[in-house]
Write a protein that holds these residues in place. Structure first.
Motif, mmCIF file in Angstrom:
data_model
loop_
_atom_site.group_PDB
_atom_site.id
_atom_site.type_symbol
_atom_site.label_atom_id
_atom_site.label_comp_id
_atom_site.label_asym_id
_atom_site.label_seq_id
_atom_site.Cartn_x
_atom_site.Cartn_y
_atom_site.Cartn_z
ATOM 1 N N SER A 147 9.592 4.545 12.835
ATOM 2 C CA SER A 147 8.904 3.317 13.060
ATOM 3 C C SER A 147 9.902 2.161 12.894
ATOM 4 N N ARG A 194 8.612 -1.001 13.012
ATOM 5 C CA ARG A 194 7.761 -2.082 13.027
ATOM 6 C C ARG A 194 7.334 -2.583 11.689
ATOM 7 N N ILE A 195 7.789 -1.649 10.642
ATOM 8 C CA ILE A 195 7.238 -2.032 9.246
ATOM 9 C C ILE A 195 8.426 -2.772 8.689
ATOM 10 N N ASN A 196 7.921 -4.130 8.135
ATOM 11 C CA ASN A 196 8.800 -5.002 7.593
ATOM 12 C C ASN A 196 8.504 -4.958 6.029
ATOM 13 N N LYS A 221 9.276 -5.207 2.267
ATOM 14 C CA LYS A 221 9.815 -6.373 1.183
ATOM 15 C C LYS A 221 10.647 -5.837 0.010
ATOM 16 N N SER A 231 3.535 -2.791 2.239
ATOM 17 C CA SER A 231 3.703 -3.212 3.679
ATOM 18 C C SER A 231 3.432 -2.170 4.667
ATOM 19 N N LEU A 261 -0.415 -2.397 5.120
ATOM 20 C CA LEU A 261 -0.871 -3.766 5.816
ATOM 21 C C LEU A 261 -0.470 -3.563 7.240
ATOM 22 N N GLU A 262 0.529 -2.963 7.731
ATOM 23 C CA GLU A 262 1.164 -3.031 8.926
ATOM 24 C C GLU A 262 0.684 -1.687 9.714
ATOM 25 N N MET A 263 0.212 -0.553 9.181
ATOM 26 C CA MET A 263 -0.307 0.532 9.888
ATOM 27 C C MET A 263 -1.676 0.492 9.737
ATOM 28 N N ASN A 264 -2.439 0.358 10.795
ATOM 29 C CA ASN A 264 -3.776 0.340 10.781
ATOM 30 C C ASN A 264 -4.364 1.969 11.129
#
Length: 245
Positions: A17, A19-21, A23, A69, A72-75
């Motif tokens: 993946s 798309r994971i940003n 931090k 992270s 937050l980004e993976m629903n």
């Protein structure tokens, strides 16, 4: 090593993946893999570090930021319960110091957040593994790794005491050490054991016997079938042979 592990995940049906940003100061050291099989999810966070590059306290902070992270980004429902960490740790030596053992123990035995696996390796180990894989016939990477895991010669070198090995055996032992750890630290990898077809043992024995020897064996078997309680000397007496002293 990071690209090599990525190839293993991809071949095992995972997707990397992008798309994971992440931090944190070490965000570039992490990658994230997902797999869905029959509505079941597998998630792996892979971290790639050199030994002593990051302290245990700092790593735990980085992992907490990574988890935030991802959530937050993976629903995805239940993601936190199906998430595992694979930490690739490049070391200078295959020998385990008390400090390294304690470091790994504190990571893997930490009950919070997710399952954690630490895979240690040296640069020399990985280079030796890459070389032997390149010399093998073309085919899936997982099949090659499975072959090396079951390779008797590599295993024999691995089981030898280090002081009894020659240079080649040391390299073979290093390769086997790394391959076996891959299968231990990546639970989704399965060992495929090919069953060897055994020949007909009775036919092989009969082929080695003379006609007289074969007749004696057959007579002994007949007497045993008639009365399994007979002792060997009783059977020999019945078929007209002298007993064993």
């Amino acid at each position: 090593m990071n690209n090599f592990i990525k190839s293993i995940f991809i071949e095992a049906g995972f997707e990397c993946s992008e798309r994971i940003n992440f931090k944190g100061d070490y965000s570039a050291n992490f990658s994230f893999f997902t797999r869905t099989v029959r509505n079941k999810f597998d998630f792996y966070l892979v971290g790639n570090f050199r030994e002593k590059e990051v302290s245990l306290e700092c790593l735990q902070q980085e992992l907490a930021q990574c988890l935030d992270s991802i959530l937050l980004e993976m629903n995805v429902s239940g993601l936190d319960k199906n998430l595992s960490l694979l930490l690739l740790l490049e070391t200078e030596s295959t020998m385990y110091s008390k400090e390294r053992t304690r470091y790994i123990y504190n990571i893997e035995e930490d009950p919070y957040d997710f399952k954690k696996y630490v895979l240690t390796h040296t640069k020399g180990q990985f280079e030796a593994l890459e070389l032997i894989l390149s010399e093998m016939q073309a085919g899936p990477l997982l099949n090659k790794l499975n072959y090396l895991l079951l390779e008797k010669k590599l295993f024999a070198s691995f089981k030898k005491k280090e002081e009894d090995r020659n240079t080649i055996e040391n390299k073979e032992a290093d390769i086997y050490d790394l391959v076996s750890k891959l299968f231990i630290k990546l639970p989704f990898l399965s060992v495929i054991i090919e069953q060897e077809n055994l020949g007909n043992l009775k036919k092989e024995i009969d082929a080695k016997l003379t006609r007289t020897q074969s007749n004696i064996v057959n007579l002994m078997l007949e007497q045993y079938i008639k009365d399994p309680e007979l002792q060997i000397n009783d059977i020999l007496t019945v078929i007209g042979c002298e007993g064993i002293e």
